[in-house]
Design a protein around this motif. Structure first.
Motif, PDB file in Angstrom:
ATOM      1  N   VAL A   4      -8.452   8.269 -28.103  1.00  0.00           N
ATOM      2  CA  VAL A   4      -7.822   7.440 -27.062  1.00  0.00           C
ATOM      3  C   VAL A   4      -6.433   6.957 -27.462  1.00  0.00           C
ATOM      4  CG1 VAL A   4      -9.987   6.707 -26.022  1.00  0.00           C
ATOM      5  CG2 VAL A   4      -9.020   5.381 -27.891  1.00  0.00           C
ATOM      6  N   CYS A   5      -6.128   6.972 -28.753  1.00  0.00           N
ATOM      7  CA  CYS A   5      -4.804   6.537 -29.218  1.00  0.00           C
ATOM      8  C   CYS A   5      -3.804   7.678 -29.277  1.00  0.00           C
ATOM      9  CB  CYS A   5      -4.933   5.891 -30.591  1.00  0.00           C
ATOM     10  SG  CYS A   5      -5.935   4.408 -30.589  1.00  0.00           S
ATOM     11  N   GLY A   6      -4.237   8.897 -29.003  1.00  0.00           N
ATOM     12  CA  GLY A   6      -3.330  10.041 -29.038  1.00  0.00           C
ATOM     13  C   GLY A   6      -3.288  10.747 -30.374  1.00  0.00           C
ATOM     14  N   ASN A   7      -4.187  10.396 -31.289  1.00  0.00           N
ATOM     15  CA  ASN A   7      -4.246  11.077 -32.580  1.00  0.00           C
ATOM     16  C   ASN A   7      -5.042  12.365 -32.435  1.00  0.00           C
ATOM     17  OD1 ASN A   7      -2.952   8.899 -33.944  1.00  0.00           O
ATOM     18  ND2 ASN A   7      -4.889   7.800 -33.861  1.00  0.00           N
ATOM     19  N   LEU A   8      -4.498  13.448 -32.946  1.00  0.00           N
ATOM     20  CA  LEU A   8      -5.188  14.731 -32.879  1.00  0.00           C
ATOM     21  C   LEU A   8      -6.455  14.676 -33.715  1.00  0.00           C
ATOM     22  CD1 LEU A   8      -2.110  17.038 -33.228  1.00  0.00           C
ATOM     23  CD2 LEU A   8      -3.613  16.933 -31.261  1.00  0.00           C
ATOM     24  N   VAL A   9      -7.586  15.114 -33.133  1.00  0.00           N
ATOM     25  CA  VAL A   9      -8.842  15.113 -33.871  1.00  0.00           C
ATOM     26  C   VAL A   9      -9.449  16.502 -33.983  1.00  0.00           C
ATOM     27  CG1 VAL A   9      -9.434  12.718 -33.398  1.00  0.00           C
ATOM     28  CG2 VAL A   9     -10.157  14.477 -31.809  1.00  0.00           C
ATOM     29  N   GLY A  10      -8.989  17.440 -33.172  1.00  0.00           N
ATOM     30  CA  GLY A  10      -9.545  18.778 -33.267  1.00  0.00           C
ATOM     31  C   GLY A  10      -8.778  19.777 -32.432  1.00  0.00           C
ATOM     32  N   ILE A  11      -8.920  21.033 -32.824  1.00  0.00           N
ATOM     33  CA  ILE A  11      -8.284  22.139 -32.109  1.00  0.00           C
ATOM     34  C   ILE A  11      -9.319  23.238 -31.979  1.00  0.00           C
ATOM     35  CG2 ILE A  11      -6.544  23.943 -32.285  1.00  0.00           C
ATOM     36  CD1 ILE A  11      -4.743  22.020 -33.688  1.00  0.00           C
ATOM     37  N   HIS A 111      -6.043  34.479 -37.201  1.00  0.00           N
ATOM     38  CA  HIS A 111      -5.055  33.947 -38.141  1.00  0.00           C
ATOM     39  C   HIS A 111      -4.304  32.766 -37.530  1.00  0.00           C
ATOM     40  CE1 HIS A 111      -5.911  37.146 -40.899  1.00  0.00           C
ATOM     41  NE2 HIS A 111      -5.532  38.072 -40.021  1.00  0.00           N
ATOM     42  N   ALA A 112      -4.051  32.837 -36.231  1.00  0.00           N
ATOM     43  CA  ALA A 112      -3.387  31.729 -35.552  1.00  0.00           C
ATOM     44  C   ALA A 112      -4.262  30.480 -35.578  1.00  0.00           C
ATOM     45  CB  ALA A 112      -3.053  32.109 -34.112  1.00  0.00           C
ATOM     46  N   THR A 113      -5.575  30.650 -35.462  1.00  0.00           N
ATOM     47  CA  THR A 113      -6.494  29.511 -35.545  1.00  0.00           C
ATOM     48  C   THR A 113      -6.407  28.854 -36.906  1.00  0.00           C
ATOM     49  OG1 THR A 113      -7.997  30.534 -33.959  1.00  0.00           O
ATOM     50  CG2 THR A 113      -8.912  28.815 -35.372  1.00  0.00           C
ATOM     51  N   THR A 114      -6.372  29.645 -37.953  1.00  0.00           N
ATOM     52  CA  THR A 114      -6.245  29.113 -39.311  1.00  0.00           C
ATOM     53  C   THR A 114      -4.930  28.353 -39.459  1.00  0.00           C
ATOM     54  OG1 THR A 114      -7.537  30.960 -40.158  1.00  0.00           O
ATOM     55  CG2 THR A 114      -6.247  29.709 -41.760  1.00  0.00           C
ATOM     56  N   LEU A 115      -3.850  28.920 -38.942  1.00  0.00           N
ATOM     57  CA  LEU A 115      -2.545  28.262 -39.003  1.00  0.00           C
ATOM     58  C   LEU A 115      -2.568  26.945 -38.233  1.00  0.00           C
ATOM     59  CD1 LEU A 115       0.520  28.214 -39.596  1.00  0.00           C
ATOM     60  CD2 LEU A 115       0.820  29.502 -37.467  1.00  0.00           C
ATOM     61  N   LEU A 116      -3.110  26.950 -37.025  1.00  0.00           N
ATOM     62  CA  LEU A 116      -3.159  25.732 -36.215  1.00  0.00           C
ATOM     63  C   LEU A 116      -3.973  24.632 -36.890  1.00  0.00           C
ATOM     64  CD1 LEU A 116      -3.579  27.238 -32.661  1.00  0.00           C
ATOM     65  CD2 LEU A 116      -1.706  25.790 -33.453  1.00  0.00           C
ATOM     66  N   ARG A 117      -5.081  24.991 -37.474  1.00  0.00           N
ATOM     67  CA  ARG A 117      -5.918  23.972 -38.135  1.00  0.00           C
ATOM     68  C   ARG A 117      -5.233  23.423 -39.375  1.00  0.00           C
ATOM     69  NH1 ARG A 117     -11.593  26.704 -36.458  1.00  0.00           N
ATOM     70  NH2 ARG A 117     -11.514  25.898 -34.335  1.00  0.00           N
ATOM     71  N   ALA A 118      -4.485  24.253 -40.085  1.00  0.00           N
ATOM     72  CA  ALA A 118      -3.710  23.757 -41.234  1.00  0.00           C
ATOM     73  C   ALA A 118      -2.607  22.814 -40.752  1.00  0.00           C
ATOM     74  CB  ALA A 118      -3.117  24.930 -42.005  1.00  0.00           C
ATOM     75  N   THR A 123      -0.064  17.587 -39.749  1.00  0.00           N
ATOM     76  CA  THR A 123       0.442  16.661 -38.725  1.00  0.00           C
ATOM     77  C   THR A 123      -0.212  15.299 -38.872  1.00  0.00           C
ATOM     78  OG1 THR A 123       0.865  18.469 -37.198  1.00  0.00           O
ATOM     79  CG2 THR A 123       0.637  16.282 -36.238  1.00  0.00           C
ATOM     80  N   ASN A 124      -1.522  15.275 -39.043  1.00  0.00           N
ATOM     81  CA  ASN A 124      -2.222  13.997 -39.218  1.00  0.00           C
ATOM     82  C   ASN A 124      -1.780  13.294 -40.484  1.00  0.00           C
ATOM     83  OD1 ASN A 124      -3.633  14.019 -36.839  1.00  0.00           O
ATOM     84  ND2 ASN A 124      -5.393  15.081 -37.710  1.00  0.00           N
ATOM     85  N   ALA A 125      -1.521  14.042 -41.545  1.00  0.00           N
ATOM     86  CA  ALA A 125      -1.032  13.430 -42.788  1.00  0.00           C
ATOM     87  C   ALA A 125       0.360  12.820 -42.576  1.00  0.00           C
ATOM     88  CB  ALA A 125      -0.998  14.458 -43.911  1.00  0.00           C
ATOM     89  N   GLU A 126       1.198  13.519 -41.826  1.00  0.00           N
ATOM     90  CA  GLU A 126       2.559  13.036 -41.554  1.00  0.00           C
ATOM     91  C   GLU A 126       2.558  11.820 -40.637  1.00  0.00           C
ATOM     92  OE1 GLU A 126       6.705  13.055 -41.828  1.00  0.00           O
ATOM     93  OE2 GLU A 126       5.257  14.259 -42.937  1.00  0.00           O
ATOM     94  N   VAL A 127       1.736  11.851 -39.611  1.00  0.00           N
ATOM     95  CA  VAL A 127       1.696  10.750 -38.634  1.00  0.00           C
ATOM     96  C   VAL A 127       1.115   9.483 -39.257  1.00  0.00           C
ATOM     97  CG1 VAL A 127       0.587   9.995 -36.489  1.00  0.00           C
ATOM     98  CG2 VAL A 127       1.646  12.246 -36.620  1.00  0.00           C
ATOM     99  N   HIS A 128       0.140   9.643 -40.162  1.00  0.00           N
ATOM    100  CA  HIS A 128      -0.558   8.479 -40.719  1.00  0.00           C
ATOM    101  C   HIS A 128       0.026   7.950 -42.028  1.00  0.00           C
ATOM    102  CE1 HIS A 128      -3.081   9.188 -37.474  1.00  0.00           C
ATOM    103  NE2 HIS A 128      -4.247   9.373 -38.063  1.00  0.00           N
ATOM    104  N   ARG A 129       1.154   8.478 -42.454  1.00  0.00           N
ATOM    105  CA  ARG A 129       1.663   7.971 -43.744  1.00  0.00           C
ATOM    106  C   ARG A 129       2.598   6.811 -43.565  1.00  0.00           C
ATOM    107  NH1 ARG A 129       6.709  10.735 -46.020  1.00  0.00           N
ATOM    108  NH2 ARG A 129       7.586  11.590 -44.162  1.00  0.00           N
TER     109      ARG A 129
END
Length: 129
Positions: A4-11, A111-118, A123-129
């Motif tokens: 609900v806060c806009g944080n990515l939780v899954g792809i 391979h694109a799925t692996t890239l997106l999940r990485a 992204t979550n590490a960058e947003v939450h630091r």
């Protein structure tokens, strides 16, 4: 998917570009998964008709005007409310789209799925630091 806060939780798994979003959602049985988890989702007009149970919807979309039936004031206001709530979701994906490599992805969907999940983790590490 975002919280609900806009944080990515899954792809979900990547699909070829020719696959529409609603077809991919049907293939992944998203409505069933949401029901099992007792969750709901807000979606844009591209997902109208995805939810197969109108008595117990788990996916809320806006309303579309048809040729002979324009939207009422109440329906327009409901569309505005859905759009306002979806804004957090869009902000989450904006964070992910900041990775330039996604503009040039031309590879196997697996391979694109692996890239997106990485990139999701980064992204979550960058947003939450």
């Amino acid at each position: 998917m975002t919280d609900v806060c806009g944080n990515l939780v899954g792809i979900s798994a990547a699909e070829p570009g020719r696959s529409s979003e609603i077809t991919t959602a049907r293939h992944n049985k998203i409505t069933g998964h949401l029901r099992e988890a007792s969750l709901g989702a807000l979606a844009d007009l591209g997902f109208v008709g995805l939810d197969d149970d109108p008595d117990d919807p788990v996916i809320v979309t806006g309303r579309r005007a048809t040729r002979g039936h324009p939207l009422t004031a109440a329906q327009k206001e409901a569309n505005r409310l859905v759009s306002r709530e979806r804004a957090a979701n869009e902000h989450g994906f904006t964070d992910l789209k900041n990775w330039r490599i996604l503009t040039k992805v031309r590879m196997n969907a697996r391979h694109a799925t692996t890239l997106l999940r990485a990139l999701l983790v980064l992204t979550n590490a960058e947003v939450h630091r």
